[in-house]
Design an enzyme around this catalytic site. Structure first.
Site, PDB file in Angstrom:
ATOM      1  N   LYS A 129       0.825  -1.208   0.000  1.00 19.09           N
ATOM      2  CA  LYS A 129       0.000   0.000   0.000  1.00 19.09           C
ATOM      3  C   LYS A 129       0.858   1.256   0.000  1.00 19.09           C
ATOM      4  CE  LYS A 129      -4.141  -2.146   1.841  1.00 19.09           C
ATOM      5  NZ  LYS A 129      -3.661  -3.533   1.644  1.00 19.09           N
ATOM      6  N   LYS A 164      -8.164   2.142   5.233  1.00 19.87           N
ATOM      7  CA  LYS A 164      -7.685   0.762   5.160  1.00 19.87           C
ATOM      8  C   LYS A 164      -6.431   0.588   6.009  1.00 19.87           C
ATOM      9  CE  LYS A 164      -7.159   1.182   0.635  1.00 19.87           C
ATOM     10  NZ  LYS A 164      -6.762   0.964  -0.793  1.00 19.87           N
ATOM     11  N   ARG A 214      -6.400  -5.017 -12.108  1.00 22.37           N
ATOM     12  CA  ARG A 214      -5.098  -5.604 -11.799  1.00 22.37           C
ATOM     13  C   ARG A 214      -4.281  -5.632 -13.092  1.00 22.37           C
ATOM     14  NH1 ARG A 214      -3.039  -9.115  -8.206  1.00 22.37           N
ATOM     15  NH2 ARG A 214      -3.779  -7.517  -6.749  1.00 22.37           N
ATOM     16  N   ARG A 229     -11.708  -6.106 -11.592  1.00 23.95           N
ATOM     17  CA  ARG A 229     -12.452  -6.828 -10.559  1.00 23.95           C
ATOM     18  C   ARG A 229     -13.592  -5.923 -10.104  1.00 23.95           C
ATOM     19  NH1 ARG A 229      -7.149  -7.483  -7.286  1.00 23.95           N
ATOM     20  NH2 ARG A 229      -7.047  -5.389  -8.153  1.00 23.95           N
ATOM     21  N   ARG A 237     -15.799  -2.913  -2.602  1.00 24.44           N
ATOM     22  CA  ARG A 237     -14.550  -3.628  -2.844  1.00 24.44           C
ATOM     23  C   ARG A 237     -14.708  -4.567  -4.034  1.00 24.44           C
ATOM     24  NH1 ARG A 237     -14.019  -6.481   2.835  1.00 24.44           N
ATOM     25  NH2 ARG A 237     -16.187  -6.905   2.263  1.00 24.44           N
ATOM     26  N   ASP A 277      -2.603  -2.114  -9.051  1.00 20.58           N
ATOM     27  CA  ASP A 277      -4.053  -1.967  -8.934  1.00 20.58           C
ATOM     28  C   ASP A 277      -4.426  -0.542  -9.283  1.00 20.58           C
ATOM     29  OD1 ASP A 277      -4.159  -4.575  -8.167  1.00 20.58           O
ATOM     30  OD2 ASP A 277      -4.600  -4.181  -6.056  1.00 20.58           O
ATOM     31  N   GLU A 285      -2.506   0.580  -5.455  1.00 20.44           N
ATOM     32  CA  GLU A 285      -1.695  -0.395  -4.736  1.00 20.44           C
ATOM     33  C   GLU A 285      -0.679  -0.999  -5.701  1.00 20.44           C
ATOM     34  OE1 GLU A 285      -2.745  -4.336  -2.030  1.00 20.44           O
ATOM     35  OE2 GLU A 285      -4.025  -2.561  -1.899  1.00 20.44           O
ATOM     36  N   ASN A 287       1.252  -4.533  -5.825  1.00 23.91           N
ATOM     37  CA  ASN A 287       1.362  -5.865  -5.227  1.00 23.91           C
ATOM     38  C   ASN A 287       2.683  -6.505  -5.655  1.00 23.91           C
ATOM     39  OD1 ASN A 287      -1.556  -6.670  -4.077  1.00 23.91           O
ATOM     40  ND2 ASN A 287      -1.758  -5.315  -5.837  1.00 23.91           N
TER      41      ASN A 287
END
Length: 321
Positions: A129, A164, A214, A229, A237, A277, A285, A287
């Site tokens: 993050k 978050k 993603r 997503r 979410r 993301d 984000e 990852n």
């Protein structure tokens, strides 16, 4: 090549969607030997190399009994990590103390000559993050703080916000607070723990209704398709783990610009594979631990993401240290 995958227990894999399984399948198809272990199987003893109790596995093609192993469980036969051609770190989050310690053991193995992907120091240096803060030109209004008053000021300015925890995964612990501020105090107490826990706060992005995309970057190059997503049933979410619907789509011009700016920089730091993301036009984000979505993208578009990854892995191993 002889590849060691450091991952979660093989018996826990859902092979119809598991990205590590897709990597293994492609590696075996290309003639590589596969071994596997969990982080708990790695050991470093004084005066010796870092070793792991591993299972040498063969993929069977059976959807239920999908692998056979020379060892039913990792046994007394230990192998030095430096003796593998590549070690692929694929342990799923959370990035907790044990994950942190595993990166130190893997880094010692690197000093002994092991080739580890993603690079252990890069895993530590890029919290998933926090890493976005290096790229302010690509992110929306974002705050990282332990001060509850900072959070309240951010809400007063932006009205509709997302809160978050920095160590959350799969959409857990994410809250939305709208203009009325309903439950803001309780949410701050839950996440902030009286100032002891750092919280990330972001302006809510309405484009989430079109999906949390993603974008996979391999060897510094973006995969040409992302997986959007899309939240379902009133959720904010889009994570697949909380019921989001995954829809593969070509990268937009903005998606590609973000990936092409960030990808080569982070690849140079030792991140062979990352997942960016993006909601709308904003990066949310980065990852780096065990990015997924290989199979979803391949199933829907025909683009073989696993082949791109294994080719990049082969090229990385071929480079001199």
């Amino acid at each position: 090549m002889h590849l060691l995958f450091v991952a979660d227990p093989l018996e826990s894999f859902k092979i119809y969607k598991d990205t590590t399984f897709a990597m293994m399948r492609e590696a075996q198809a290309r003639g590589h030997q596969i071994s596997a272990c969990e982080p708990k199987d790695i050991m470093w003893q004084r005066g010796a190399a870092v070793t792991a109790a591993v299972r040498d596995i063969t993929l069977t093609g059976d959807p239920v009994h999908w692998f056979s192993a020379a060892q039913h469980q990792p046994g007394g036969q230990r192998q030095a990590l430096m003796d593998f051609d590549a070690v692929v770190m694929r342990k799923d989050p959370p990035f907790d103390s044990e994950f942190f310690y595993a990166t130190h053991l893997l880094e010692q193995a690197e000093r002994e000559g092991a080739r580890v992907f993603n690079k252990p120091s890069a895993l530590r240096d890029h919290p998933e993050k926090l890493a976005i803060m290096e790229w302010p030109q690509f992110i929306g209004p974002t705050l990282v703080t332990r001060d509850p008053q900072d959070i309240r000021r951010f809400h007063a300015e932006h009205q509709d916000i997302i809160l978050k925890p920095l160590d959350g995964m799969g959409g857990t612990g994410i809250f939305r607070v709208r203009e009325d501020g309903l439950n803001l105090g309780a949410i701050i107490e839950t996440l902030n723990q009286d100032g002891s826990q750092t919280v990330m706060v972001q302006k809510f992005l309405p484009a989430i209704s079109e999906g949390d995309k993603r974008i996979l970057v391999i060897g510094g190059q973006p995969v040409p398709y992302c997986l959007a997503r899309i939240p379902q049933g009133g959720e904010v979410r889009g994570n697949l783990a909380v019921g989001g619907k995954g829809v593969a789509q070509p990268l937009s011009t903005r998606d590609r610009a973000i990936a092409e700016a960030i990808g080569p920089v982070l690849a140079e730091r030792g991140l062979l594979l990352m997942g960016l993301d993006v909601i709308g036009d904003s990066l949310t984000e980065i990852n780096v631990t065990s990015p997924t979505c290989f199979q979803e993208i391949a199933d829907q578009t025909g683009f073989d993401v696993a082949a791109m990854f294994v080719q990049a892995l082969e090229a990385a191993v071929a480079k001199p240290l």
